[in-house]
Design an enzyme around this catalytic site. Structure first.
Site, PDB file in Angstrom:
ATOM      1  CB  CYS A 174      -0.926   0.004   1.216  1.00 54.33           C
ATOM      2  SG  CYS A 174      -2.001   1.452   1.306  1.00 54.33           S
ATOM      3  CB  CYS A 233      -0.551   2.341   3.999  1.00 56.73           C
ATOM      4  SG  CYS A 233      -2.166   1.741   3.490  1.00 56.73           S
ATOM      5  CG  ASP A 234       3.281   1.266   4.498  1.00 54.60           C
ATOM      6  OD1 ASP A 234       2.852   1.738   5.573  1.00 54.60           O
ATOM      7  OD2 ASP A 234       3.083   0.092   4.153  1.00 54.60           O
TER       8      ASP A 234
END
Length: 312
Positions: free
Chosen positions: A135, A138-139
């Protein structure tokens, strides 16, 4: 004898736990079976920086424990166990846990999530959370001004490569064939981005790293067999997700990718009294905060349905 339940929640994670918090506060006496991965995908994430309420960030397992504790505080009965069979053809709904325990529930909230698809490389497990991610939203922040790679050829991969290009100095896109599956507009976006280098007809042979995490990858050209090592710190796998919906086939409506279909603006499935929330019905956003929001929706929808049918 089947156990009688007013509100059953199948699966945990941000969606399931949020549904449990709202359902328990509404007096629905929810019982949750956590599934095969209690806490869901976030339990494999080392750092969560984009969920509201954690100004200094939080690691995924701690966040999931916080949500579980909050659900228990209001009376949710949280249990270990995996739903292995369902029968939604009559009221109450029937659900079997671990092929042994039979339940009868007035309302069912499905929060079984989705699982990222992986390449099957050993390094994906070794360096998960240490440079390997599924992701970018997300990261990606953690790889600002660094070199990363994205594996995939569809719209998701193109979107993740474009997103990372705004943060990173260079993005290597690994594509197995000599063409992409992404929409033409997304293909043009990555092809025209000077920060994105596309490696056609290539596949990842190995993820390289040390005790601190990913240091690079070795890729192989599928046409001529030539190998190349690329130094980088982030490796993003964007070959899709598989919603955990196999036990609901022939019972609930699904789209072509097997995500559960819910009525627009609600969590209602095609079966009255069965609600779906989180990544099991969301192929677009797939974020903890959107999953939590849909968990709230599912609990509210369940409470209103139970009341309307004089079951609460």
């Amino acid at each position: 004898m089947a156990e009688k339940i007013k509100c059953l929640i199948i699966g945990s994670g941000p969606a399931g736990y949020t549904a449990a918090i709202y359902a328990s506060r509404a007096g629905l006496q929810p019982i949750m079976y956590q599934g095969g991965q209690p806490g869901g995908q976030l339990t494999t994430t080392t750092e969560v920086d984009n969920f509201p309420g954690y100004p200094k960030g939080v690691d995924g397992p701690t966040m999931m424990q916080d949500l579980e504790n909050q659900a228990k505080r209001f009376g949710t009965d949280v249990r270990f166990g995996l739903a292995t069979k369902v029968d939604f053809s009559s009221q109450p709904k029937k659900v079997w846990i671990d092929d042994q325990i039979e339940l009868e529930a007035d309302a069912v909230i499905i929060a079984t999530g989705a699982s990222a698809k992986w390449l099957g490389l050993e390094g994906e497990t070794t360096f998960n959370g240490l440079g390997v991610s599924a992701c970018a939203v997300c990261d990606g922040f953690f790889y600002r001004n660094q070199v990363v790679a994205v594996v995939g050829a569809g719209d998701t991969a193109a979107e993740e490569a474009s997103y990372l290009a705004n943060l990173c100095t260079e993005v290597h896109m690994i594509v197995r064939r000599n063409e992409m599956r992404a929409s033409l507009i997304m293909q043009e976006r990555v092809k025209n981005n000077p920060k994105i280098q596309i490696h056609w007809n290539s596949e990842t042979e190995e993820i390289l790293g040390d005790v601190n995490g990913v240091t690079g990858i070795r890729i192989k050209n599928r046409e001529n067999g030539a190998t190349e090592e690329i130094a980088l710190t982030g490796f993003f796998v964007a070959i899709g997700h598989q919603p955990n919906t196999s036990i609901f086939k022939d019972q609930l409506d699904m789209d072509a990718q097997e995500y559960l279909i819910t009525e627009k603006g609600s969590s209602r499935t095609n079966i009255p009294g069965v609600f779906a929330c989180g990544d099991v019905q969301d192929s677009i956003y797939r974020q903890a905060v959107t999953a939590a929001g849909s968990g709230c929706m599912a609990a509210l929808d369940a409470e209103r349905w139970l009341a309307a049918n004089h079951l609460h």
